[in-house]
Design a protein around this motif. Sequence first.
Motif, short mmCIF file in Angstrom:
data_model
loop_
_atom_site.label_atom_id
_atom_site.label_comp_id
_atom_site.label_asym_id
_atom_site.label_seq_id
_atom_site.Cartn_x
_atom_site.Cartn_y
_atom_site.Cartn_z
N ILE A 43 0.84 -1.21 0.00
CA ILE A 43 0.00 0.00 0.00
C ILE A 43 0.87 1.26 0.00
CG2 ILE A 43 -1.75 1.31 1.28
CD1 ILE A 43 -2.88 -1.23 0.06
N GLY A 44 1.84 1.32 0.92
CA GLY A 44 2.71 2.50 0.99
C GLY A 44 3.46 2.71 -0.31
N ASP A 51 0.85 22.12 11.57
CA ASP A 51 -0.15 21.91 10.51
C ASP A 51 -0.02 20.58 9.79
OD1 ASP A 51 -1.17 24.38 11.03
OD2 ASP A 51 0.09 25.38 9.52
N THR A 52 1.01 19.79 10.12
CA THR A 52 1.21 18.54 9.38
C THR A 52 0.01 17.62 9.56
OG1 THR A 52 3.55 18.75 9.90
CG2 THR A 52 2.81 16.64 8.94
N ILE A 53 -0.50 17.11 8.44
CA ILE A 53 -1.62 16.17 8.47
C ILE A 53 -1.04 14.75 8.55
CG2 ILE A 53 -3.62 15.27 7.23
CD1 ILE A 53 -3.66 18.01 5.72
N VAL A 54 -1.54 13.97 9.50
CA VAL A 54 -1.12 12.58 9.59
C VAL A 54 -2.34 11.69 9.35
CG1 VAL A 54 -0.06 10.79 11.05
CG2 VAL A 54 0.71 13.17 11.22
N THR A 55 -2.17 10.71 8.50
CA THR A 55 -3.25 9.76 8.22
C THR A 55 -2.67 8.35 8.19
OG1 THR A 55 -5.09 9.25 6.70
CG2 THR A 55 -3.04 9.97 5.69
N ASP A 56 -3.55 7.35 8.17
CA ASP A 56 -3.08 5.97 8.14
C ASP A 56 -3.88 5.20 7.09
OD1 ASP A 56 -5.57 5.83 9.56
OD2 ASP A 56 -5.00 3.81 10.17
N VAL A 57 -3.58 3.92 6.90
CA VAL A 57 -4.31 3.12 5.93
C VAL A 57 -4.84 1.82 6.55
CG1 VAL A 57 -2.99 4.07 3.99
CG2 VAL A 57 -2.23 1.93 5.06
N GLY A 58 -4.98 1.81 7.87
CA GLY A 58 -5.42 0.58 8.56
C GLY A 58 -6.86 0.21 8.22
N SER A 59 -7.16 -1.09 8.26
CA SER A 59 -8.47 -1.56 7.81
C SER A 59 -9.53 -1.54 8.92
CB SER A 59 -8.36 -2.96 7.21
OG SER A 59 -7.78 -3.84 8.14
N HIS A 65 -8.75 4.62 5.01
CA HIS A 65 -8.74 3.20 4.63
C HIS A 65 -8.98 3.07 3.13
CE1 HIS A 65 -10.69 -1.07 4.95
NE2 HIS A 65 -9.48 -1.11 4.46
N PRO A 66 -7.88 3.01 2.37
CA PRO A 66 -8.03 2.76 0.94
C PRO A 66 -8.30 1.28 0.74
CG PRO A 66 -5.70 2.98 1.51
CD PRO A 66 -6.48 3.10 2.79
N MET A 67 -9.45 0.93 0.11
CA MET A 67 -9.86 -0.47 0.06
C MET A 67 -9.36 -1.15 -1.22
SD MET A 67 -13.44 -0.28 2.07
CE MET A 67 -13.51 -2.06 2.25
N ALA A 68 -8.04 -1.24 -1.27
CA ALA A 68 -7.42 -1.88 -2.43
C ALA A 68 -6.35 -2.82 -1.92
CB ALA A 68 -6.80 -0.83 -3.34
N GLY A 69 -5.96 -3.75 -2.74
CA GLY A 69 -4.91 -4.68 -2.35
C GLY A 69 -4.78 -5.77 -3.39
N THR A 70 -3.77 -6.58 -3.19
CA THR A 70 -3.61 -7.77 -4.03
C THR A 70 -3.21 -8.88 -3.07
OG1 THR A 70 -1.22 -7.61 -4.38
CG2 THR A 70 -2.61 -6.32 -5.86
N VAL A 89 -11.98 5.35 2.29
CA VAL A 89 -12.80 5.88 3.38
C VAL A 89 -11.94 6.75 4.30
CG1 VAL A 89 -14.42 5.32 5.23
CG2 VAL A 89 -14.11 3.73 3.31
N PHE A 90 -12.44 7.96 4.63
CA PHE A 90 -11.79 8.81 5.63
C PHE A 90 -12.69 8.92 6.84
CE2 PHE A 90 -9.90 10.29 1.61
CZ PHE A 90 -8.57 10.08 1.91
N THR A 91 -12.06 8.80 8.01
CA THR A 91 -12.83 8.87 9.25
C THR A 91 -12.23 9.93 10.16
OG1 THR A 91 -11.45 7.17 10.27
CG2 THR A 91 -13.42 6.41 9.13
N PRO A 92 -12.66 11.20 9.98
CA PRO A 92 -12.17 12.25 10.85
C PRO A 92 -12.58 11.92 12.30
CG PRO A 92 -13.68 13.12 9.15
CD PRO A 92 -13.74 11.64 9.08
N PRO A 93 -11.86 12.43 13.28
CA PRO A 93 -12.24 12.16 14.68
C PRO A 93 -13.72 12.51 14.86
CG PRO A 93 -10.17 13.34 14.58
CD PRO A 93 -10.70 13.30 13.19
N ASP A 94 -14.42 11.66 15.55
CA ASP A 94 -15.88 11.75 15.62
C ASP A 94 -16.27 12.81 16.66
OD1 ASP A 94 -18.55 11.42 15.80
OD2 ASP A 94 -18.48 9.25 16.10
N LYS A 95 -16.75 13.96 16.16
CA LYS A 95 -17.12 15.05 17.07
C LYS A 95 -18.22 14.62 18.03
CE LYS A 95 -15.96 18.81 13.93
NZ LYS A 95 -15.61 17.99 12.75
#
Lengths: 292, 292
Positions: A11-12, A84-92, A112-117, A136-142
């Motif tokens: 993925i990376g 201001d650095t944006i940090v994201t992950d790709v965990g399922s 969560h990018p839903m791709a793979g081989t 899918v992006f999941t911002p912190p749930d207000k």
Amino acid sequence: MKIGIVGLGLIGGSLAIDLRSQNHDLLGVSRQEATCKVALEKGIVDLASTDLSILKAAEIIFICTPMDKIAPIVEKLIPYLDNDTIVTDVGSVKQPIVEACSKLWDNFIGGHPMAGTAQQGINAAQSNLFQGAAYVFTPPDKSTGRTSPALRGRGQPLANLDKLKQLAVSLGAIPYICSPEVHDRAVAWISHLPVMVSAGLVAACLGETDTDVLELAQNLASSGFRDTSRVGGGNPELGTMMAQYNQDSLLRSLYGYRDRLEHIIELIETKNWDNLQQLLTENHQARPKFLN
Amino acid sequence: MKIGIVGLGLIGGSLAIDLRSQNHDLLGVSRQEATCKVALEKGIVDLASTDLSILKAAEIIFICTPMDKIAPIVEKLIPYLDNDTIVTDVGSVKQPIVEACSKLWDNFIGGHPMAGTAQQGINAAQSNLFQGAAYVFTPPDKSTGRTSPALRGRGQPLANLDKLKQLAVSLGAIPYICSPEVHDRAVAWISHLPVMVSAGLVAACLGETDTDVLELAQNLASSGFRDTSRVGGGNPELGTMMAQYNQDSLLRSLYGYRDRLEHIIELIETKNWDNLQQLLTENHQARPKFLN
């Protein structure tokens, strides 16, 4: 834009290939020297290191490691991050990761990018892996108060979210935004429950004690068995990790499944063929809604 | 050889095409005049009629109708049969059919060619449909006393069975011989149980009451869900008929499956990740034995 990637696997590495082809500067970090070397040789990244400090310059950082490493890496990253650095992950799975990481870093947004081989590692990295895939992006749930007051005060993470969405679109992916909990429940239904349902099928067949029957079953099995058993006979570590990280939502789906199975058994025991056919007809009609 | 086919659908029509190409004389019977016309026009059979009496000349007769019509047709055929005429069927469940038909006709041998497509009817008939497919024969089970004394006395059905096996081999199929009960238990595991397991998955997802979760699940579903749900979202009449005809063996498999599912749920509830991973590893190792 300067973009950091931690974890140069399938993925990376694939993210890096596509983003670099759009003329972003790619800074890659791997635990392994050998992976850094391959990533540079193949032109997957502009700069590679085993040291997180090279990410000082990054505006957005994707953490593409196994799930149990994500929060520890965010923690180690903090000394090198701008406000201001944006940090994201790709965990399922998203809820436990977003909960841990948004406490550590205000500008964290789960992804969560839903791709793979079926392949893994830097050598499996490929261009256009995310073309047509859901991201899918999941911002912190207000609503659950997990977003820090500081973050809410600055009107974040909407601008950040827009940047990530634009990157996803640039990869050819289809972005979805939802709470971590909605994500985890949805993937429990369509990804994690199927693994357990399918695993039960293989395990049950192996429980046949009449060797004539078992041997004939193995000889006769064809496409129906092959398809239904596929994900249950897949990577055992991945299946276990899904269950571990998404335990609550998976159990919720498993309980729902158990009820339906019990209902089907009862229809067959009582020879209620009309209602069985009705259930199968409803499935037949509804299944296409799950297939794009 | 003169070969009769009753029921000129996908299976009957495809059998006729291959057998006629080997220079056998094919006599086809369909309930519908229009089907007879198509079968003749396409050269699928040499002679076609809605009247069973044309089968007087046949040495072997394949009954390729839906399962509920097989025994009634054997009964109607009797006036037109020679003592030596071999009658076989292609139904996907064997015990109830063999029990009913071997009482009616001594030289009845159950058969199940495990081939098919998603299409039905004479227009779907094709050559080489059985190439590489399993073809199971279930002679009347002597051990349960269902073979008539007359049949045993004449040393049948071994010679008959050989003739059918040779025909199966001539179609490119792989013949298997077993008792009707072993057949039904084996197909319960690899064909009928997967339908119910898969049907439960679709039905359980549809039971999600949170519309945000259901809608996202439908959008995110991809290959894992598609494969695991395929046979449970298939032909409802066929699924119901499987359950109806193979009720005992299917329930036997469903009870075994329910036990395994309960075990998996317990492993996840108790966070017994080691044993879950062990179960998934055993599946991963055993599944290839079911795939040729």
